[in-house]
Write an enzyme that holds these catalytic residues in place. Sequence first.
Site, mmCIF file in Angstrom:
data_model
loop_
_atom_site.group_PDB
_atom_site.id
_atom_site.type_symbol
_atom_site.label_atom_id
_atom_site.label_comp_id
_atom_site.label_asym_id
_atom_site.label_seq_id
_atom_site.Cartn_x
_atom_site.Cartn_y
_atom_site.Cartn_z
ATOM 1 N N PHE A 180 6.691 -0.620 11.761
ATOM 2 C CA PHE A 180 5.312 -1.248 10.906
ATOM 3 C C PHE A 180 6.274 -1.504 9.798
ATOM 4 C CE2 PHE A 180 3.076 2.264 13.411
ATOM 5 C CZ PHE A 180 2.648 1.071 14.529
ATOM 6 N N TRP A 209 -2.493 -3.120 8.458
ATOM 7 C CA TRP A 209 -1.144 -2.820 7.792
ATOM 8 C C TRP A 209 -0.203 -2.321 8.883
ATOM 9 C CZ3 TRP A 209 1.544 1.697 8.063
ATOM 10 C CH2 TRP A 209 2.812 1.823 7.273
ATOM 11 N N HIS A 210 -0.576 -1.573 10.004
ATOM 12 C CA HIS A 210 0.327 -1.249 10.965
ATOM 13 C C HIS A 210 0.702 -2.367 11.744
ATOM 14 C CE1 HIS A 210 -1.882 2.593 10.310
ATOM 15 N NE2 HIS A 210 -0.737 3.107 10.932
ATOM 16 N N GLY A 211 0.124 -3.580 11.936
ATOM 17 C CA GLY A 211 0.885 -4.684 12.467
ATOM 18 C C GLY A 211 -0.211 -5.871 12.919
ATOM 19 N N ILE A 267 -6.135 -0.603 6.736
ATOM 20 C CA ILE A 267 -5.269 0.241 7.174
ATOM 21 C C ILE A 267 -4.628 -0.220 8.501
ATOM 22 C CG2 ILE A 267 -4.856 2.732 8.018
ATOM 23 C CD1 ILE A 267 -6.267 3.595 5.609
#
Lengths: 485, 355
Positions: A485, A330-332, A327
């Site tokens: 994102f 996934w943001h960066g 998770i």
Amino acid sequence: MVFDSTPFAIFFTLFFVLYWHLGRGSLSIQNLLILLGSYFFYAWWDWRFLMLLIAYSGCFFGLGLVVEAANRRGAVKIQRVAILVGLTIGLGMLGFFKYYNFFATNLYGVLNRVGFHSEISTLRLVLPLGISFYTFRNLGYLLDVNKGSISASRDAIAFFTYIAFFPSLISGPIDKAGRFLSQLGVARTFDYARTADGLRQMLWGFFKKLVIADNCATVTASVFGEYQTLPASSIALAIVLYTLQIYADFSGYSDIAIGLARLLGLEITKNFEQPLFARNIAEFWRKWHISLTAWLTEYLFTPLSIQFRDLGKKGTIMAVMINFTLIGLWHGASWTYVLFGFLHGTYFLPLILTGTMNKRFKPQQGSNLSLQELARMVGVFTLVSLTFVVFRSESLGVALAVYHRLFSVTLLSAPIFVGKKKALIALVASALMLISEWYQRGKPHGLNFLDSFRPWIRMGFYYLIVLIIIFFGARESNQFIYFQF
Amino acid sequence: MIRFYLRILWLLPLPIIIAFVNFRVDPANLFSNGHYESGAAAILLAGRNVTNIVNYNERLLRKLMIMGAQVCPDTLVMGSSRIMLLGNTRPGDSTLVNTGVSGASLEDLIGIYALYTAKGCQFKKVIVGVDPWLLNKNRRETRWHTLAAEYLGFVPRIVPGLHQSVCGKFGCSQSSYSELLSFSYFCTSLQYLRKGLNTQYWATDSAINPTFTMLRNGSISYDATYRLAAPSEVKKRALECIAVHPVYEMGNFDSLSSWNRTLFEGFASYLKAHTSTVEFYLAPFHPIVFAYLEKNPEYHCVMESENYFRDYARTHGISAVGSFDPRRLGLGEGYFYDGLHSKAETIDLIRTGKP
């Protein structure tokens, strides 16, 4: 063309009129209009990536048909190959655009450290807007077809519309294919109540974004930009404001997206359910960025839990840690996001060890709040806020320096920062938001209470909120945080 | 559907009031059709300074001044607001003209130069204030549209065959009527109404005044409040500068655009071929702002652009003065008015190499 811009206002007004007049009662025209509108909206940012979006959608549309046909004929090998191709395309594109430089740089560092002097070049890549969101939509669709929980779409227009639906294209919510495609299979009829409520939800979203998030942004940017010289109390205030900012920004965006969809007669997944009132971290994640959490729970956490089930609590811990680290990632492509996810994973450890991870609290009733509940909420808010320091920092070094600065004796001194008026506006507006959301728990948005008022009172409220936005909204336009994102 | 439209009409008074107030108060003279700027240009061309001039179209004023000028200056100063104070310590020097405009882009520089070329001017010296954002193709700047005709006409002479700038999705519109419904313009209009502020300027022979002044040589001096701010106030301004995301004109500055570099190099080599001396002036940022830009990966191109400008100047026999990095020049916070602008004395010190 962001939601709070004049071009978008013009675009959507024209689109709305066209959609309900030209497409009245005609499913195919309605879907085609949404698709063309979505592509126009996306091309406004960068037409080159529109080609990628179309090609991407085309691949998954075809793969869905192949998987379903193979499944029906029992051709397991073909089915597996098709899934593998889908995963390779989806994760490959995401990995290439979003993570290539991150992994290349880190691999280069590791190889050099162990004595292999290699040449790994990084690429100047521009991240296609919304790729993280539409990749998950495509992958989710393919995996659902593979499971047999939905049929492969045979309506290319509807499928391409599902992937590119402009209100949720850039920053979600990530809708489940089955729920959205079924809505695209029925002609929408104009519903006054739903449209009016969609507008209300949009107004609530604009209030959160322009009055709370954008005012917080000025203060947080100045404090985090100059944290070395400011007292810890300033940093503590900025951390609280940043949590409010990111919530108001992202949930505000989601409110606007959901409202826009409702104006077109479509319901999309809600993304937030008053997460700032969560009483433990598990509840927080059931209420925060719901569509992403649900996606990962279904396609990652649950399969991992099944895989590790023989390991008992250790297996659950492994599944949780992997899930939350991803998770974060996934943001960066940055170690700060990885650590952000990892920290959230560690917050789950006490719950897993005490067997209370899946414990559901009783829904909060009435307006009363026990001291214990309040303490829990404050505790969760504090823990989450602390992780946002990592989330916001440019590097792990900066995050550690901020923590170091935070836990010092100056924590009790008076905070010094730029933008006191903005901070005051943000705090008062946040209080209004929290009060409204507290009394509207379980409702789709914070202005639901207006439904029961007479029209002229409602109109008075609308004017009031618009005037608050005009007079107290930040002048500096800040992009929605989740656009990156 | 009809009911919905009728209800929406209830909200109509709001945009009507906003448009009315914006049009009537018009604090930025957006709807004055250039009368405001032409009056100021007349004063400046008559050899006097103009004070209390606010919220004007800088490009238009420059254009009117250049078109109305009787003689060509020896030294031309071009660039952004970061160079606009150059020349205000010697207001009587008629051999120098400062044509800086806020947030100057390459299109502005070329457009202004084209206006002089049309008059047949030749300069002994051209000082170009080079800012990092000159190489940022992702900035959404439209102010240069006022000079679009001059720019577009001149580009083929400096870089033949270069694909032209695209003004925007609706062409090189100079219309300000989209501001009629602007919320922020409405708030500013109300502030002007409430405080009884006026935008009427007047002629003066003094270079330093309580109000903002444009000198006859095109340089400026700030109003007293801005000029005489305490160090804590200047620091606050610097912090406010980095509090806005992205920092001024540097949004999405992910690379030194090859298109911008081609245009810049074409312009620089044209200047070099037609002028005895060309100088690049790199205006420093306030120490707080530069430290922020330096440590934030999002702004890595600021550092890269300085290297680029310096390398280009070195290899083409152009002098490069100053630096974006105040440490390199030994400048502390006291040398600045805010996060982006150094004092006029600072500019002079940098150009004489004495800080």
